[in-house]
Design an enzyme around this catalytic site. Structure first.
Site, PDB file in Angstrom:
ATOM      1  N   ARG A  68      40.329  -0.388  57.679  1.00 29.41           N
ATOM      2  CA  ARG A  68      39.521  -0.987  56.616  1.00 29.41           C
ATOM      3  C   ARG A  68      40.335  -1.979  55.766  1.00 29.41           C
ATOM      4  NH1 ARG A  68      34.351   0.751  54.927  1.00 29.41           N
ATOM      5  NH2 ARG A  68      33.787  -0.577  53.193  1.00 29.41           N
ATOM      6  N   ASN A 110      27.058  -7.972  42.114  1.00 28.22           N
ATOM      7  CA  ASN A 110      26.272  -7.279  43.133  1.00 28.22           C
ATOM      8  C   ASN A 110      24.866  -7.094  42.595  1.00 28.22           C
ATOM      9  OD1 ASN A 110      25.810  -5.723  45.564  1.00 28.22           O
ATOM     10  ND2 ASN A 110      25.741  -3.917  44.241  1.00 28.22           N
ATOM     11  N   THR A 111      23.917  -7.095  43.501  1.00 25.55           N
ATOM     12  CA  THR A 111      22.548  -6.817  43.099  1.00 25.55           C
ATOM     13  C   THR A 111      22.091  -5.549  43.806  1.00 25.55           C
ATOM     14  OG1 THR A 111      20.291  -7.648  43.175  1.00 25.55           O
ATOM     15  CG2 THR A 111      21.845  -8.676  44.689  1.00 25.55           C
ATOM     16  N   HIS A 112      21.358  -4.717  43.068  1.00 26.53           N
ATOM     17  CA  HIS A 112      21.070  -3.367  43.539  1.00 26.53           C
ATOM     18  C   HIS A 112      19.615  -3.008  43.212  1.00 26.53           C
ATOM     19  CE1 HIS A 112      22.072   0.748  44.629  1.00 26.53           C
ATOM     20  NE2 HIS A 112      21.328   1.121  43.602  1.00 26.53           N
ATOM     21  N   ASP A 144      33.043  -3.474  40.186  1.00 27.33           N
ATOM     22  CA  ASP A 144      34.359  -2.905  39.882  1.00 27.33           C
ATOM     23  C   ASP A 144      34.743  -1.977  41.030  1.00 27.33           C
ATOM     24  OD1 ASP A 144      32.980  -0.555  39.511  1.00 27.33           O
ATOM     25  OD2 ASP A 144      33.356  -0.424  37.357  1.00 27.33           O
ATOM     26  N   ALA A 145      35.737  -1.144  40.808  1.00 31.07           N
ATOM     27  CA  ALA A 145      36.255  -0.339  41.922  1.00 31.07           C
ATOM     28  C   ALA A 145      35.297   0.764  42.360  1.00 31.07           C
ATOM     29  CB  ALA A 145      37.603   0.257  41.528  1.00 31.07           C
ATOM     30  N   GLY A 146      34.259   1.058  41.569  1.00 32.06           N
ATOM     31  CA  GLY A 146      33.352   2.145  41.918  1.00 32.06           C
ATOM     32  C   GLY A 146      32.187   1.676  42.766  1.00 32.06           C
ATOM     33  N   ASP A 148      28.562   0.791  42.745  1.00 34.89           N
ATOM     34  CA  ASP A 148      27.441   0.398  41.871  1.00 34.89           C
ATOM     35  C   ASP A 148      27.675   0.822  40.418  1.00 34.89           C
ATOM     36  OD1 ASP A 148      26.144  -0.615  44.152  1.00 34.89           O
ATOM     37  OD2 ASP A 148      25.229   1.325  44.574  1.00 34.89           O
TER      38      ASP A 148
END
Ligand code: GRF
Length: 203
Positions: A68, A110-112, A144-146, A148
């Protein structure tokens, strides 16, 4: 007038969110333009949309790398080569690393399809239906690192209708999600171009 913000858009699917940005950017005065489109899988309609728009594209498959971290570095190199002002995950179904987020040198959005922090993850619409909520929606947030979890930049509500399926509800959410994304990107590009910011033209 400053040059339009350079958007590198990452997709995994049909790319209707990307199309909304392409359509917005074709209107006079929209302060951002898509300069490249990347995907994590071949054969997506999103990449086809980019081809039709005459844009450069790239595909980095996780399966094409030994691990990865190698995929993530390759994706970073591809994105950086287009010198983005903003990277947009528009239906991009992969999580990127903190190194990727540091390396791009600009924000990633990001879009969620839910009202975050409710229903993070890959099955947000299904999860909202299963929970029996009366209202769900879409969120655009900074990555960020999480998963969503980044700061919310905009949200839009969509009522759940009796008889909604995951498909019908998701389609109605996406209609609002496309508008929201276009407006959030407009706001970021305008704010960055405002007097006193680093992107203001130097005289
Ligand atoms: C959007 O609802 C996005 O939030 C989700 O997948 C959908 C992508 O739609 N992760 P499209 O590929 O832009 O049509």
């Amino acid at each position: 007038m400053p040059a339009p913000h350079r958007l590198v858009v990452l997709v995994s699917g049909t790319g209707t969110l990307l199309q909304a940005l392409l359509d917005a950017a074709s209107e006079p005065g929209y302060p951002a333009a898509v300069v490249a489109v990347g995907a994590d899988r071949p054969g997506t309609e999103g990449v086809e949309r980019a081809h039709r728009a005459g844009l450069p594209t790239f595909v980095e498959r996780l399966a094409g790398h030994p691990d990865r971290a190698s995929w993530d570095r390759a994706l970073l190199d591809r994105v950086r080569s287009h010198a983005p002002d903003v990277v947009v995950g528009a239906g991009f179904m992969k999580v990127v690393s903190p190194e990727f987020l540091d390396g791009i040198g600009c924000p990633m959005l990001n879009t969620h399809p839910s009202l975050l922090p409710d229903f993070p993850g890959a099955h947000a619409v299904r999860d909202a239906l299963a929970a029996g909520v009366a209202v769900t929606g879409a969120t655009v947030h900074r990555v960020d690192a999480g998963l969503d979890t980044g700061p919310v930049l905009g949200r839009t509500e969509v009522p759940v209708r009796p008889g909604d399926t995951e498909t019908t509800l998701h389609e109605r959410i996406k209609t609002e999600e496309r508008r929201l994304l276009v407006e959030v990107v407009r706001g970021i590009a305008r704010a960055d171009a405002a007097p006193g910011t680093s992107r203001q033209p130097q005289t």
